[in-house]
Design an enzyme around this catalytic site. Structure first.
Site, PDB file in Angstrom:
ATOM      1  N   SER A  28      10.778   9.501 -10.074  1.00  0.00           N
ATOM      2  CA  SER A  28      11.222  10.795 -10.648  1.00  0.00           C
ATOM      3  C   SER A  28      10.457  11.950 -10.003  1.00  0.00           C
ATOM      4  O   SER A  28      11.011  13.033  -9.795  1.00  0.00           O
ATOM      5  CB  SER A  28      10.948  10.804 -12.150  1.00  0.00           C
ATOM      6  OG  SER A  28      11.587   9.724 -12.759  1.00  0.00           O
TER       7      SER A  28
ATOM      8  N   ARG B 174      22.945   0.051 -41.390  1.00  0.00           N
ATOM      9  CA  ARG B 174      21.628   0.061 -42.024  1.00  0.00           C
ATOM     10  C   ARG B 174      21.553   1.111 -43.135  1.00  0.00           C
ATOM     11  O   ARG B 174      21.982   2.260 -42.939  1.00  0.00           O
ATOM     12  CB  ARG B 174      20.571   0.359 -40.955  1.00  0.00           C
ATOM     13  CG  ARG B 174      19.157   0.431 -41.471  1.00  0.00           C
ATOM     14  CD  ARG B 174      18.609  -0.927 -41.809  1.00  0.00           C
ATOM     15  NE  ARG B 174      17.207  -0.867 -42.217  1.00  0.00           N
ATOM     16  CZ  ARG B 174      16.519  -1.919 -42.620  1.00  0.00           C
ATOM     17  NH1 ARG B 174      17.085  -3.121 -42.652  1.00  0.00           N
ATOM     18  NH2 ARG B 174      15.260  -1.782 -42.982  1.00  0.00           N
TER      19      ARG B 174
ATOM     20  N   GLU C 185      13.770   3.302  -5.729  1.00  0.00           N
ATOM     21  CA  GLU C 185      14.606   4.203  -4.903  1.00  0.00           C
ATOM     22  C   GLU C 185      14.162   5.664  -4.998  1.00  0.00           C
ATOM     23  O   GLU C 185      14.992   6.573  -5.039  1.00  0.00           O
ATOM     24  CB  GLU C 185      16.075   4.054  -5.292  1.00  0.00           C
ATOM     25  CG  GLU C 185      16.541   2.653  -4.988  1.00  0.00           C
ATOM     26  CD  GLU C 185      17.872   2.570  -4.322  1.00  0.00           C
ATOM     27  OE1 GLU C 185      18.346   3.560  -3.744  1.00  0.00           O
ATOM     28  OE2 GLU C 185      18.426   1.480  -4.362  1.00  0.00           O
TER      29      GLU C 185
ATOM     30  N   ILE D 129      15.895   4.464 -33.770  1.00  0.00           N
ATOM     31  CA  ILE D 129      16.911   4.375 -34.830  1.00  0.00           C
ATOM     32  C   ILE D 129      16.954   2.955 -35.407  1.00  0.00           C
ATOM     33  O   ILE D 129      17.235   2.766 -36.590  1.00  0.00           O
ATOM     34  CB  ILE D 129      18.293   4.826 -34.283  1.00  0.00           C
ATOM     35  CG1 ILE D 129      18.277   6.349 -34.087  1.00  0.00           C
ATOM     36  CG2 ILE D 129      19.437   4.409 -35.220  1.00  0.00           C
ATOM     37  CD1 ILE D 129      19.520   6.930 -33.448  1.00  0.00           C
TER      38      ILE D 129
ATOM     39  N   GLY E  92       0.790  -1.236   0.000  1.00  0.00           N
ATOM     40  CA  GLY E  92       0.000   0.000   0.000  1.00  0.00           C
ATOM     41  C   GLY E  92       0.817   1.277   0.000  1.00  0.00           C
ATOM     42  O   GLY E  92       0.257   2.373   0.047  1.00  0.00           O
TER      43      GLY E  92
HETATM   44  C1  FAD Z   1      11.398  -4.057  -9.696  1.00  0.00           C
HETATM   45  C2  FAD Z   1      11.271  -3.287  -8.420  1.00  0.00           C
HETATM   46  C3  FAD Z   1      12.204  -3.488  -7.407  1.00  0.00           C
HETATM   47  C4  FAD Z   1      12.059  -2.817  -6.184  1.00  0.00           C
HETATM   48  N1  FAD Z   1      12.949  -3.098  -5.160  1.00  0.00           N
HETATM   49  C5  FAD Z   1      12.690  -2.584  -3.928  1.00  0.00           C
HETATM   50  C6  FAD Z   1      13.488  -2.986  -2.785  1.00  0.00           C
HETATM   51  O1  FAD Z   1      14.443  -3.774  -2.907  1.00  0.00           O
HETATM   52  N2  FAD Z   1      13.147  -2.501  -1.573  1.00  0.00           N
HETATM   53  C7  FAD Z   1      12.110  -1.643  -1.393  1.00  0.00           C
HETATM   54  O2  FAD Z   1      11.858  -1.259  -0.256  1.00  0.00           O
HETATM   55  N3  FAD Z   1      11.344  -1.233  -2.446  1.00  0.00           N
HETATM   56  C8  FAD Z   1      11.615  -1.687  -3.693  1.00  0.00           C
HETATM   57  N4  FAD Z   1      10.836  -1.304  -4.766  1.00  0.00           N
HETATM   58  C9  FAD Z   1       9.701  -0.405  -4.547  1.00  0.00           C
HETATM   59  C10 FAD Z   1       9.904   0.970  -5.126  1.00  0.00           C
HETATM   60  O3  FAD Z   1      10.837   1.680  -4.387  1.00  0.00           O
HETATM   61  C11 FAD Z   1       8.519   1.643  -5.199  1.00  0.00           C
HETATM   62  O4  FAD Z   1       7.774   1.000  -6.216  1.00  0.00           O
HETATM   63  C12 FAD Z   1       8.629   3.129  -5.465  1.00  0.00           C
HETATM   64  O5  FAD Z   1       9.176   3.778  -4.365  1.00  0.00           O
HETATM   65  C13 FAD Z   1       7.260   3.751  -5.807  1.00  0.00           C
HETATM   66  O6  FAD Z   1       6.305   3.391  -4.875  1.00  0.00           O
HETATM   67  P1  FAD Z   1       4.868   2.822  -5.326  1.00  0.00           P
HETATM   68  O7  FAD Z   1       5.133   1.762  -6.327  1.00  0.00           O
HETATM   69  O8  FAD Z   1       4.126   2.458  -4.113  1.00  0.00           O
HETATM   70  O9  FAD Z   1       4.185   4.024  -6.057  1.00  0.00           O
HETATM   71  P2  FAD Z   1       3.331   5.190  -5.349  1.00  0.00           P
HETATM   72  O10 FAD Z   1       4.073   5.726  -4.194  1.00  0.00           O
HETATM   73  O11 FAD Z   1       1.949   4.684  -5.135  1.00  0.00           O
HETATM   74  O12 FAD Z   1       3.312   6.288  -6.510  1.00  0.00           O
HETATM   75  C14 FAD Z   1       2.511   6.142  -7.675  1.00  0.00           C
HETATM   76  C15 FAD Z   1       2.771   7.352  -8.567  1.00  0.00           C
HETATM   77  O13 FAD Z   1       2.392   8.536  -7.894  1.00  0.00           O
HETATM   78  C16 FAD Z   1       3.481   9.427  -7.804  1.00  0.00           C
HETATM   79  N5  FAD Z   1       3.451  10.117  -6.515  1.00  0.00           N
HETATM   80  C17 FAD Z   1       3.391   9.584  -5.280  1.00  0.00           C
HETATM   81  N6  FAD Z   1       3.405  10.542  -4.355  1.00  0.00           N
HETATM   82  C18 FAD Z   1       3.483  11.717  -5.019  1.00  0.00           C
HETATM   83  C19 FAD Z   1       3.543  13.083  -4.628  1.00  0.00           C
HETATM   84  N7  FAD Z   1       3.546  13.443  -3.339  1.00  0.00           N
HETATM   85  N8  FAD Z   1       3.608  14.046  -5.590  1.00  0.00           N
HETATM   86  C20 FAD Z   1       3.636  13.701  -6.889  1.00  0.00           C
HETATM   87  N9  FAD Z   1       3.583  12.427  -7.330  1.00  0.00           N
HETATM   88  C21 FAD Z   1       3.521  11.447  -6.399  1.00  0.00           C
HETATM   89  C22 FAD Z   1       4.719   8.551  -7.939  1.00  0.00           C
HETATM   90  O14 FAD Z   1       5.831   9.299  -8.381  1.00  0.00           O
HETATM   91  C23 FAD Z   1       4.225   7.530  -8.945  1.00  0.00           C
HETATM   92  O15 FAD Z   1       4.356   8.069 -10.225  1.00  0.00           O
HETATM   93  C24 FAD Z   1      11.004  -1.909  -6.006  1.00  0.00           C
HETATM   94  C25 FAD Z   1      10.094  -1.681  -7.046  1.00  0.00           C
HETATM   95  C26 FAD Z   1      10.194  -2.361  -8.228  1.00  0.00           C
HETATM   96  C27 FAD Z   1       9.179  -2.107  -9.319  1.00  0.00           C
END
Ligand code: FAD
Length: 399
Positions: free
Chosen positions: A366, A268, A363, A337, A129
């Site tokens: 963006s 190419r 981590e 390309i 969540g």
């Molecule tokens: C392949 C993979 C490996 C991972 N490995 C790890 C790991 O080893 N350990 C770990 O702890 N986590 C890990 N993660 C989790 C990762 O760090 C999170 O997916 C990431 O931080 C985004 O969180 P969320 O997916 O919950 O997105 P959300 O936080 O729900 O965000 C969804 C969207 O809303 C945007 N958003 C959220 N809040 C705001 C705001 N205040 N203002 C503007 N935009 C906002 C976000 O930028 C995003 O575009 C991994 C994720 C993936 C996909």
């Protein structure tokens, strides 16, 4: 004094990492991408070659290298295979909270074994969540006698099914948000701890991503990192030390994308010319090259700040935000390309395109980097001018 050259040692390290990527990563990248198998043989090889766990202090059997050195390796590895690199460098992220806040005993018990055999560590912060909003962690912890009891689920955890231990973030009271967060070291074989099956992903398929579930998992009190309530600070400090490496990952991938596009443009033909002869293609290559070079400068500056200053948060966010967008753009232009061939798996660029996307997400997305930077510009940045200039009604100088 500014010096943009690497030391002799760093040049050697770069050569070694580049050779490793070409011999052990690239030839197997497609296999692991297709099968989604975990690349344990490659990880073991990286460990044997001395290209893993670089930052562990010498006192605990490690090499005691700084982040600049680690990033130089990361760029080379990611140019070989992004997924394998994510799995290898989860061992930089996982133990970082211990390096930041661990006691001598914790470091001896948990860092030294990483230098003695190829063990893996996971960093477990995100949950089903929440990801961006770290203060919103819902995994709970309560103190019962000599133990802490953990309940809840972590999600997206890199290497979780293969890790020997995890650094885990949990809340004493979720209504108190960041003030109630704590960080712990949790052995993977603790009763009440289990991992889920790795999820299917569009890219980075050579890294395993899975959940960790805690059901009344009892953790000895001596496994807390820092004090109760310091978890948020530890997590943020960790990110400031690992985001420069994500920028280095992105630089390696962007570099590969540019090199594949360069090679393809030389072979190419279209309209009786090589692609390289079209100015539009040259401009695309020029844009890619500018992005690769700028990304490298930014990650090196951020890594240097992490190695030499108390707080690298801002340069780390700049590097992460810029380099990860640049990698996505370079992968997209390289695919363009390649035309139709870029869209199929005959060339590596479709994999680069899928892999690049993750860098903008994990981590700190963006958007999160821009939140950090926007707040800094408003509340932390010191303007070069001391006060707003008199603008309206200016007069001619009388000197
Ligand atoms: C392949 C993979 C490996 C991972 N490995 C790890 C790991 O080893 N350990 C770990 O702890 N986590 C890990 N993660 C989790 C990762 O760090 C999170 O997916 C990431 O931080 C985004 O969180 P969320 O997916 O919950 O997105 P959300 O936080 O729900 O965000 C969804 C969207 O809303 C945007 N958003 C959220 N809040 C705001 C705001 N205040 N203002 C503007 N935009 C906002 C976000 O930028 C995003 O575009 C991994 C994720 C993936 C996909």
């Amino acid at each position: 004094m500014i010096d943009f050259s690497y030391t002799k040692e760093q040049v050697e390290l770069q050569k070694k990492a580049r050779a490793f990527a070409q011999e052990y990563m690239l030839p197997y990248a497609s296999y692991y991408d297709k099968t989604g198998e975990f690349p344990m043989p490659i990880i073991k090889k990286a460990w044997e070659t001395g290209l893993m766990n670089l930052s562990i202090p010498k006192e605990y059997g490690g090499l005691g290298r700084g982040l600049v050195d680690a990033c130089i390796i990361v760029e080379e590895f990611a140019a070989g295979c992004a997924g394998m690199t994510t799995s290898i460098f989860a061992n930089q992220l996982g133990p970082e909270p211990i390096m930041i806040a661990g006691t001598h005993e914790q470091k001896e018990k948990y860092l030294r074994p990483l230098t003695e055999s190829p063990k893996l560590v996971s960093f477990a912060c995100s949950e089903p969540g929440m990801g961006s909003d770290v203060a919103g962690i819902k995994t709970t912890v309560s103190k019962e006698g000599d133990e802490y009891v953990l309940n809840g689920s972590k999600f997206w955890i890199t290497n979780a099914p293969y890790a020997d231990y995890y650094t885990v973030f949990a809340s004493l009271d979720s209504s108190k948000r960041h003030k109630a967060l704590c960080a712990f070291i949790v052995d993977a074989d603790t009763p009440g701890v289990r991992t889920g099956r790795p999820v299917e992903k569009m890219g980075h398929r050579a890294s395993a991503t899975a959940s960790i579930i805690f059901r009344d998992a009892k953790i000895p009190v001596e496994n807390i990192l820092g004090k109760e309530g310091e978890g948020f600070k530890i997590a943020m400090k960790t990110f400031s030390l690992t985001r420069p490496a994500i920028a280095a990952f992105a630089t390696g991938l962007a570099r590969s994308a540019m090199e594949y596009a360069r090679e393809y443009s030389m072979k190419r033909e279209a309209f009786d010319s090589k692609l390289r002869d079209f100015e539009v293609i040259q401009f695309k290559l020029a844009e890619m090259y500018m992005k690769v070079e700028t990304s490298r400068l930014l990650y090196l500056k951020a890594a240097w700040a992490a190695d030499t200053t108390p707080d690298a948060t801002i340069p780390a966010s700049i590097a992460k935000a810029f380099a990860t967008d640049a990698a996505m753009e370079c992968a997209s232009e390289s695919l363009q390309i390649h035309g139709g061939y870029g869209y199929i798996d005959q060339y590596p660029v479709e994999k680069l395109f899928r892999d690049a996307k993750l860098y903008q997400i994990y981590e700190g997305t963006s958007e999160v980097q821009r939140l950090i930077l926007g707040r800094y510009v408003l509340d932390g940045y010191k303007p070069a001018r001391e006060s707003p200039p008199r603008w309206v009604g200016q007069k001619a100088p009388d000197f």
